[in-house]
Each structure stands twice: as structure tokens, then as C-alpha cells.
Design a protein around this motif. Sequence first.
Motif, PDB file in Angstrom:
ATOM      1  N   SER A 120      10.633   1.470  -0.143  1.00  0.00           N
ATOM      2  CA  SER A 120      10.204   1.154  -1.509  1.00  0.00           C
ATOM      3  C   SER A 120       9.195   0.015  -1.514  1.00  0.00           C
ATOM      4  O   SER A 120       8.215   0.050  -2.261  1.00  0.00           O
ATOM      5  CB  SER A 120      11.404   0.759  -2.377  1.00  0.00           C
ATOM      6  OG  SER A 120      12.394   1.747  -2.325  1.00  0.00           O
ATOM      7  N   ALA A 121       9.452  -1.001  -0.692  1.00  0.00           N
ATOM      8  CA  ALA A 121       8.537  -2.147  -0.637  1.00  0.00           C
ATOM      9  C   ALA A 121       7.171  -1.708  -0.118  1.00  0.00           C
ATOM     10  O   ALA A 121       6.132  -2.160  -0.612  1.00  0.00           O
ATOM     11  CB  ALA A 121       9.121  -3.247   0.249  1.00  0.00           C
ATOM     12  N   VAL A 122       7.170  -0.838   0.880  1.00  0.00           N
ATOM     13  CA  VAL A 122       5.910  -0.344   1.449  1.00  0.00           C
ATOM     14  C   VAL A 122       5.112   0.405   0.389  1.00  0.00           C
ATOM     15  O   VAL A 122       3.904   0.196   0.222  1.00  0.00           O
ATOM     16  CB  VAL A 122       6.196   0.556   2.669  1.00  0.00           C
ATOM     17  CG1 VAL A 122       4.998   1.430   3.020  1.00  0.00           C
ATOM     18  CG2 VAL A 122       6.599  -0.292   3.871  1.00  0.00           C
ATOM     19  N   ILE A 123       5.812   1.279  -0.350  1.00  0.00           N
ATOM     20  CA  ILE A 123       5.118   2.073  -1.372  1.00  0.00           C
ATOM     21  C   ILE A 123       4.578   1.178  -2.470  1.00  0.00           C
ATOM     22  O   ILE A 123       3.500   1.413  -3.016  1.00  0.00           O
ATOM     23  CB  ILE A 123       6.077   3.145  -1.930  1.00  0.00           C
ATOM     24  CG1 ILE A 123       6.326   4.197  -0.849  1.00  0.00           C
ATOM     25  CG2 ILE A 123       5.522   3.787  -3.189  1.00  0.00           C
ATOM     26  CD1 ILE A 123       7.483   5.110  -1.142  1.00  0.00           C
ATOM     27  N   ALA A 124       5.296   0.097  -2.771  1.00  0.00           N
ATOM     28  CA  ALA A 124       4.893  -0.771  -3.880  1.00  0.00           C
ATOM     29  C   ALA A 124       3.762  -1.727  -3.512  1.00  0.00           C
ATOM     30  O   ALA A 124       3.212  -2.394  -4.383  1.00  0.00           O
ATOM     31  CB  ALA A 124       6.100  -1.578  -4.370  1.00  0.00           C
ATOM     32  N   THR A 125       3.405  -1.815  -2.251  1.00  0.00           N
ATOM     33  CA  THR A 125       2.424  -2.814  -1.810  1.00  0.00           C
ATOM     34  C   THR A 125       1.215  -2.131  -1.197  1.00  0.00           C
ATOM     35  O   THR A 125       1.323  -1.446  -0.182  1.00  0.00           O
ATOM     36  CB  THR A 125       3.060  -3.751  -0.758  1.00  0.00           C
ATOM     37  OG1 THR A 125       4.326  -4.204  -1.213  1.00  0.00           O
ATOM     38  CG2 THR A 125       2.162  -4.946  -0.485  1.00  0.00           C
ATOM     39  N   ASP A 126       0.045  -2.377  -1.809  1.00  0.00           N
ATOM     40  CA  ASP A 126      -1.174  -1.694  -1.358  1.00  0.00           C
ATOM     41  C   ASP A 126      -1.481  -1.917   0.117  1.00  0.00           C
ATOM     42  O   ASP A 126      -1.832  -0.992   0.838  1.00  0.00           O
ATOM     43  CB  ASP A 126      -2.378  -2.184  -2.176  1.00  0.00           C
ATOM     44  CG  ASP A 126      -2.386  -1.571  -3.559  1.00  0.00           C
ATOM     45  OD1 ASP A 126      -3.127  -2.078  -4.414  1.00  0.00           O
ATOM     46  OD2 ASP A 126      -1.657  -0.584  -3.767  1.00  0.00           O
TER      47      ASP A 126
END
Lengths: 117, 193
Positions: free
Chosen positions: A85-91
Motif C-alpha cells: 500500500s505504501a509503495v502504491i501511495a508514493t510516486d
Amino acid sequence: MRQAGAYSNLLCGGISGRTGPHSLPLARIKKIMKNSSEDVKMISGVAPIVFSKACEIFIEELTRRSWIMAIDGKRRTLNKEDIASAVIATDIFDFLITLVSNSDATDDATVIQMETI
Amino acid sequence: MAGIREQDQYMPIANVIRIMRRILPPHAKISDDAKETIQECVSEYISFITSEANERCQKEQRKTVTAEDILWAMGKLGFDDYVNPLAFYLQRYRESEGEPASVRRTSSHAVPHPPLPLSMLQQQQQLPFLSAMPVSSIDGNNNCYGFGYGFDFDQGFYRDGVGGGGDASSSAAAFVPNFDHCFPHLKRDNSNM
């Protein structure tokens, strides 16, 4: 303040030895750098040292963002979905999207195979 | 069955966990697959940055990937918040290793330049006044790493006169080496014209 921790580490952390107090092993960093592409020829001596610090910052940032996801899910255990989730949320973590979703796909495939046997 | 993980393509898991623990509250637990995922992400990060840095070397027909290439690649790939703290870390490392100024000048060079007068070298190797720069930066990454200094590896620090390097958008510009101070004699010539 969290940033103060990272900052004070910079000032009083171990820069005293060439190999000693770096948090991450320089030889291993160099190996990963060499494996990154076929044509990496030579690597300057300080480049792995820069990476040892950069990877610390990277781990801290990824952990911080992932933990926020765990808290959102009202959990005290950081798990792989939080990282995804963190990866998807961070460009700037876009380069990791395949990595975090591939892992999930592999695990699912393994589970399905075991169930059909 | 998942293949055996080749441990030597990852950072040691104990080191990774130790760094994670700096961030997490004491009661937090970390699942095993989370630990492994972070390990994999770190290796991917190193490869990602190194590939970009290596491309630049090839384009410029250089054989050695330098620290400057690494920092340039980080700036280009969106990790510009890391650049200033890393540049500072590298500066401290070089000073603590007692590298003579002449060695620092000639190592990892992209552009040759004439030797600097001693007074200019002394001026440049003073540590920056970190309290002079407010640390807060308002950007999406919620990162407070801006110090407002550009960095030229071969000559130590120079101040970013183009406005603060504290926000992500300008720190990439701040990283472009400023060689004006290499040629003070030319500047004086211009002003005399």
C-alpha cells in the motif's frame, strides 16, 4: 521528532572507520551494484558508502510509510500488504510496484497449487 | 515451493530489521514476509539507482560510477530529498578519513579544472551552519532533509545562492555543480572590461 533521530545519527553516528560502523555491508552493496546491469565496469570506492547511508534513509522512509498503513488498518503488526500500500501511495516508489505485486501473485499461485494436490 | 533465497543478493536481514526498529514504536511487530519484502526493495533500489547512474557514465564515456553519479541519479529519479543529507554525509566521511584536499579534488572528476588557491580551499571546507537553514519542507513526501546547500564533491560545499535547497523542486537544481568559483581570474577579467 522522528527526523531528529535520523539527523543526530548523521552527526554522531559511525563515520570513524572505512568498513566498521556503516550500518550495511559495503561489499554486499558493491555486489548488488555490479549485478544491476551487464555493463557496470568500475565503481568508485565511496559510491557504496553513499549507498549504505541512502539505503538507511530508504528503509526508514519505506518503514514509516508502511507503518502508517498498518495503523490505518488498526494493526500493530507490519505486514507485506502495508508495504504494498505504501509503495502504491508514493510516486517515487513506482519502481517497486512490480516487486510488491509479484510477490503476492507468487504466493497465491503456490497456495493454489498446494490446495489442488 | 518457493526457491531458496540467495542471501548474498540482499542486505542482511538483521541490519534491515535494526534500521526498521528505529522508526517503529517499541510494541510494533514485523511479519516475516514484511522483513523479506523490505530486503528485496532495498536491493531493487540499489539496482534502480545504479542503472541510471551507469547510463550517464556510458553516455559520457566514463568507466567508473562515482558517488556524484549516484547522487545525480537519485535526483533524477525523484529522490532529491536524499541528495543533500547524503552529500553532507559524504563530506563528513571524507574529512574523517583525513583525505588530503588534493586527493579529494582529483577523485571522481567529471570536469577538469585548475587547482584552487589555498584560501579558497580553506573557505570551502568549513562545515556549513546547519542551524541557518530551517528544516521544515512542505512537500508530499513529508521529508525534512533540506539543508539549502548544493554540493560539489571535488571541492566541498558551496552555498546554493539560487534560493533555498530546502524544497524538493529546487534541490535538483542545487545539485548541479557550480564551477564559477574555479575561475575567479576570469570573473575579475570580465569586471574589468
